[in-house]
Design a protein around this motif. Structure first.
Motif, PDB file in Angstrom:
ATOM      1  N   LYS A  34     139.773  56.688  53.219  1.00 38.16           N
ATOM      2  CA  LYS A  34     139.343  57.381  52.070  1.00 38.16           C
ATOM      3  C   LYS A  34     138.733  56.396  51.011  1.00 38.16           C
ATOM      4  O   LYS A  34     137.979  56.829  50.334  1.00 38.16           O
ATOM      5  N   ILE A  35     139.211  55.275  50.902  1.00 43.78           N
ATOM      6  CA  ILE A  35     138.774  54.535  49.927  1.00 43.78           C
ATOM      7  C   ILE A  35     137.217  54.060  50.137  1.00 43.78           C
ATOM      8  O   ILE A  35     136.485  53.854  49.182  1.00 43.78           O
ATOM      9  N   GLU A  37     135.344  55.977  51.812  1.00 40.08           N
ATOM     10  CA  GLU A  37     134.614  56.815  51.420  1.00 40.08           C
ATOM     11  C   GLU A  37     134.134  57.197  50.143  1.00 40.08           C
ATOM     12  O   GLU A  37     132.917  57.396  49.535  1.00 40.08           O
ATOM     13  N   GLU A  38     135.096  56.701  49.283  1.00 43.95           N
ATOM     14  CA  GLU A  38     135.024  56.873  47.807  1.00 43.95           C
ATOM     15  C   GLU A  38     133.847  55.897  47.181  1.00 43.95           C
ATOM     16  O   GLU A  38     133.111  55.987  46.370  1.00 43.95           O
ATOM     17  N   LEU A  39     133.801  54.713  47.961  1.00 39.06           N
ATOM     18  CA  LEU A  39     132.885  53.642  47.568  1.00 39.06           C
ATOM     19  C   LEU A  39     131.508  53.920  48.201  1.00 39.06           C
ATOM     20  O   LEU A  39     130.860  53.023  47.975  1.00 39.06           O
ATOM     21  N   GLY A  40     131.492  54.905  49.234  1.00 36.42           N
ATOM     22  CA  GLY A  40     130.057  55.311  49.595  1.00 36.42           C
ATOM     23  C   GLY A  40     129.871  54.492  51.036  1.00 36.42           C
ATOM     24  O   GLY A  40     128.909  54.477  51.402  1.00 36.42           O
ATOM     25  N   GLN A 162     135.096  70.479  49.406  1.00 39.82           N
ATOM     26  CA  GLN A 162     134.244  69.636  48.537  1.00 39.82           C
ATOM     27  C   GLN A 162     134.850  69.488  47.256  1.00 39.82           C
ATOM     28  O   GLN A 162     135.769  70.494  46.603  1.00 39.82           O
ATOM     29  N   ASN A 163     134.915  68.239  46.579  1.00 38.30           N
ATOM     30  CA  ASN A 163     135.438  67.860  45.527  1.00 38.30           C
ATOM     31  C   ASN A 163     136.936  67.855  45.361  1.00 38.30           C
ATOM     32  O   ASN A 163     137.317  68.565  44.512  1.00 38.30           O
ATOM     33  N   GLN A 164     137.667  67.868  46.471  1.00 37.21           N
ATOM     34  CA  GLN A 164     139.159  68.099  46.572  1.00 37.21           C
ATOM     35  C   GLN A 164     139.687  67.091  45.885  1.00 37.21           C
ATOM     36  O   GLN A 164     139.472  65.870  45.625  1.00 37.21           O
ATOM     37  N   SER A 165     140.933  67.317  45.226  1.00 39.37           N
ATOM     38  CA  SER A 165     141.760  66.375  44.368  1.00 39.37           C
ATOM     39  C   SER A 165     142.339  65.363  45.615  1.00 39.37           C
ATOM     40  O   SER A 165     142.427  65.816  46.680  1.00 39.37           O
ATOM     41  N   TYR A 166     142.943  64.121  44.945  1.00 38.61           N
ATOM     42  CA  TYR A 166     143.931  63.255  45.786  1.00 38.61           C
ATOM     43  C   TYR A 166     144.764  64.110  46.534  1.00 38.61           C
ATOM     44  O   TYR A 166     145.242  63.763  47.594  1.00 38.61           O
ATOM     45  N   TRP A 169     143.810  66.232  49.220  1.00 31.65           N
ATOM     46  CA  TRP A 169     143.358  65.325  50.361  1.00 31.65           C
ATOM     47  C   TRP A 169     144.835  64.912  51.204  1.00 31.65           C
ATOM     48  O   TRP A 169     144.812  64.772  52.321  1.00 31.65           O
TER      49      TRP A 169
END
Length: 324
Positions: A34-35, A37-40, A162-166, A169
């Motif tokens: 997840k981390i 993913e958030e960082l691309g 899409q754009n789900q909250s933590y 998730w």
């Protein structure tokens, strides 16, 4: 009644031990992914491994599934697959499943092979290279025959928002982990029933002549059968013990380990990959045929090499010396 109670008591104990061990690995990995993913990082990984996935007919996103499987285990790869919004065909599920079956949990299983005396880099090259080669062959076959193009029926899947909250998730991952628990429970129950029915013994009887044809000695045959049916950890551990005692020659250990690198845990791993909708004939019979052909070629090549070359680049003796 006591026998039935003992059966389910043992089953419950196995389920708890297996799930606890897996979740200790899976949960940190899910958070790490997840981390990343958030960082691309997932986009970057897909770009790096995308051409390889395309070469074997898979979507770029499957690179994350395979990479996770390589570093962790099949369960880790499957839970990542469940979190990806992508529909696979049966052919693609079979190709991905075959790659997973041939190359997974490399940090652990390659270490086992090394302890048995097999060169670490040979093991890694053999498993990763064999995985890619088998997948490429399957892709060509499916492409030429235009077969298995129907959507694969996964036992469990994940609906990604899409754009789900933590929090959303996190709840989704808890649902996935619960599904893994259910699947592990059903799988272990099935394995125990198959063992009671004598399926493992039947497979051992069928495999014995085949292993002899591959040049694996009588001393290593029974141990190799254990690894093929139950897993590399079981068979590899016994091979290490036999090698250290000097009961099995380094060359026999090498051939047996290389076979187990491609072909192990035929029952459990096959059942797992069937969960993603893969074709049984591909992941079971196809895997056996591919492994036998590759090991036959390898055994003949190794027999032509000098002992000095083999000991330097392929394997070494791990015979335990007694202290005076």
């Amino acid at each position: 009644m006591p026998a039935l109670k003992s059966f389910f008591s043992s089953l419950l104990k196995d389920i708890i031990e297996v799930t606890f061990t897996l979740f200790k690995v899976m949960i940190p990995i899910l958070i790490l992914i997840k981390i990343v993913e958030e960082l691309g990082g997932i986009v970057l990984l897909s770009e790096l491994l995308g051409p390889l996935m395309q070469m074997v007919g898979l979507p770029d996103a499957m690179s994350l599934v395979w990479a996770t499987t390589l570093l962790t285990n099949i369960y880790g790869g499957l839970i990542v697959l469940a979190s990806i919004e992508h529909t696979l065909t049966i052919a693609q599920a079979s190709i991905l499943g075959s790659m997973i079956l041939l190359a997974h949990a490399l940090p652990i299983e390659a270490t086992i092979a090394k302890k048995a005396g097999v060169n670490l880099w040979i093991t890694l090259l053999f498993r990763v290279g064999g995985s890619i080669l088998f997948a490429w062959i399957l892709h060509l076959i499916y492409q030429q025959t235009d077969s298995l193009n129907q959507p694969a029926a996964m036992i469990w899947s994940s609906t990604i928002e899409q754009n789900q909250s933590y929090l959303q998730w996190g709840m989704e991952q808890i649902q996935n982990l619960f599904m893994v628990f259910v699947i592990i429970s059903a799988l272990l129950f099935t394995l125990k029933v198959l063992k009671l029915l004598g399926v493992e013994k039947l497979m051992a009887i069928l495999l014995k002549p085949l292993l002899r044809l591959l040049g694996i000695s009588q001393e290593a045959t029974n141990i190799t059968i254990i690894g093929v049916t139950l897993g590399l950890s079981f068979g590899g551990g016994l091979l290490i013990n036999g090698a250290q005692k000097g009961d099995i020659t380094p060359r026999d250990v090498f051939t047996a380990i290389m076979l187990l690198n491609l072909l192990h845990s035929l029952i459990e791993d096959t059942l797992l990959i069937l969960l993603i909708g893969a074709d049984f004939n591909t992941i079971f019979w196809g895997r056996i045929i591919f492994s036998v052909v590759v090991i036959t070629i390898l055994a003949r090549v190794v027999n032509q090499l000098t002992p000095a070359f083999c000991k330097r680049y392929l394997y070494r003796s791990v015979v335990r010396t007694e202290n005076p």
